[in-house]
Design a protein around this motif. Structure first.
Motif, short mmCIF file in Angstrom:
data_model
loop_
_atom_site.label_atom_id
_atom_site.label_comp_id
_atom_site.label_asym_id
_atom_site.label_seq_id
_atom_site.Cartn_x
_atom_site.Cartn_y
_atom_site.Cartn_z
N LYS A 116 0.83 -1.20 0.00
CA LYS A 116 0.00 0.00 0.00
C LYS A 116 0.87 1.26 0.00
N ILE A 117 1.92 1.25 0.79
CA ILE A 117 2.83 2.40 0.83
C ILE A 117 3.48 2.60 -0.54
N GLN A 118 3.91 1.51 -1.17
CA GLN A 118 4.51 1.62 -2.50
C GLN A 118 3.52 2.15 -3.52
N ASN A 119 2.27 1.71 -3.45
CA ASN A 119 1.26 2.19 -4.38
C ASN A 119 0.96 3.67 -4.18
N LEU A 120 0.92 4.10 -2.93
CA LEU A 120 0.60 5.49 -2.64
C LEU A 120 1.76 6.45 -2.89
N TYR A 121 2.96 6.04 -2.53
CA TYR A 121 4.09 6.96 -2.53
C TYR A 121 5.25 6.53 -3.42
N GLY A 122 5.11 5.45 -4.15
CA GLY A 122 6.20 4.93 -4.97
C GLY A 122 6.21 5.48 -6.39
N GLN A 123 5.31 6.41 -6.70
CA GLN A 123 5.23 6.98 -8.04
C GLN A 123 5.08 8.49 -7.96
N ILE A 124 5.56 9.15 -9.01
CA ILE A 124 5.31 10.57 -9.15
C ILE A 124 4.70 10.80 -10.52
N LYS A 125 3.95 11.86 -10.65
CA LYS A 125 3.35 12.19 -11.93
C LYS A 125 3.84 13.58 -12.35
N PRO A 126 4.87 13.62 -13.19
CA PRO A 126 5.37 14.91 -13.68
C PRO A 126 4.28 15.63 -14.49
N GLU A 143 11.63 4.18 -8.55
CA GLU A 143 12.78 3.32 -8.82
C GLU A 143 13.36 3.57 -10.22
N ASN A 144 12.50 3.99 -11.17
CA ASN A 144 12.93 4.18 -12.55
C ASN A 144 13.25 5.63 -12.88
N LEU A 145 13.24 6.48 -11.88
CA LEU A 145 13.48 7.90 -12.10
C LEU A 145 14.97 8.16 -12.27
N CYS A 146 15.33 8.83 -13.34
CA CYS A 146 16.72 9.19 -13.61
C CYS A 146 16.81 10.70 -13.78
N VAL A 147 17.89 11.25 -13.33
CA VAL A 147 18.10 12.69 -13.44
C VAL A 147 19.47 12.91 -14.06
N ASN A 148 19.52 13.75 -15.11
CA ASN A 148 20.81 14.10 -15.68
C ASN A 148 21.49 15.12 -14.79
N VAL A 149 22.78 14.92 -14.56
CA VAL A 149 23.54 15.82 -13.71
C VAL A 149 24.75 16.29 -14.49
N ASN A 150 24.94 17.59 -14.54
CA ASN A 150 26.13 18.15 -15.17
C ASN A 150 27.07 18.63 -14.07
N ILE A 151 28.31 18.17 -14.13
CA ILE A 151 29.31 18.56 -13.14
C ILE A 151 30.30 19.49 -13.81
N VAL A 152 30.48 20.65 -13.25
CA VAL A 152 31.41 21.63 -13.79
C VAL A 152 32.64 21.65 -12.90
N VAL A 153 33.79 21.44 -13.52
CA VAL A 153 35.05 21.46 -12.79
C VAL A 153 35.74 22.77 -13.10
N ARG A 154 36.10 23.51 -12.09
CA ARG A 154 36.81 24.77 -12.29
C ARG A 154 38.28 24.48 -12.49
N SER A 155 38.86 25.13 -13.48
CA SER A 155 40.28 24.93 -13.72
C SER A 155 41.12 25.80 -12.80
N ASN A 156 40.59 26.95 -12.37
CA ASN A 156 41.29 27.84 -11.45
C ASN A 156 40.43 28.03 -10.20
N PRO A 157 40.62 27.18 -9.20
CA PRO A 157 39.80 27.33 -7.99
C PRO A 157 40.10 28.67 -7.31
N VAL A 158 39.09 29.20 -6.70
CA VAL A 158 39.22 30.48 -6.00
C VAL A 158 40.07 30.27 -4.77
#
Length: 82
Positions: free
Chosen positions: A44-54, A64-79
Motif C-alpha cells: 500500500k505504501i509503494q502504491n501510494l508513494y512509490g510513483q510521481i506524476k510529472p 525506482e525508474n526515475l533518472c536525473v541528468n547531472v552536469n558537473i562543472v570542474v573549475r580549472s582555477n579554484p578560487v
C-alpha cells in the motif's frame, strides 16, 4: 570578526554511549511492532508513494525508474581561500 572557537567544543553533541542501540524492552517491542506494520503495509505504501506524476508526462513514473541528468562543472582555477 571571527571568534576562532572550536565548534565541536561548544556544540551540544550526544555522548557516544547514548548513540549505541538501546536494549530497553519497551523500545525493542516498539521496533518489532514498527517492522511488522511496515511489512504488512509495504504494498500500500509503494502504491501510494512509490510513483510521481510529472506535469508534462501523462503516465506516472515509478520512483525506482526515475533518472536525473547531472552536469558537473570542474573549475580549472579554484578560487583561493582568504
Amino acid at each position: 570578526m571571527a571568534l576562532h572557537l572550536d565548534w565541536e567544543a561548544i556544540a551540544d553533541l550526544p555522548h557516544p554511549s547514548s548513540i549505541t542501540k538501546n536494549n530497553d524492552p519497551l523500545t525493542a517491542d516498539i521496533d518489532a511492532l514498527v517492522e511488522k506494520v511496515s511489512q504488512q503495509f509495504y504494498e500500500k505504501i509503494q502504491n501510494l508513494y512509490g510513483q510521481i506524476k510529472p506535469l508534462d508526462i501523462s503516465q506516472p513514473i515509478n520512483i525506482e525508474n526515475l533518472c536525473v541528468n547531472v552536469n558537473i562543472v570542474v573549475r580549472s582555477n579554484p578560487v583561493a581561500s582568504e
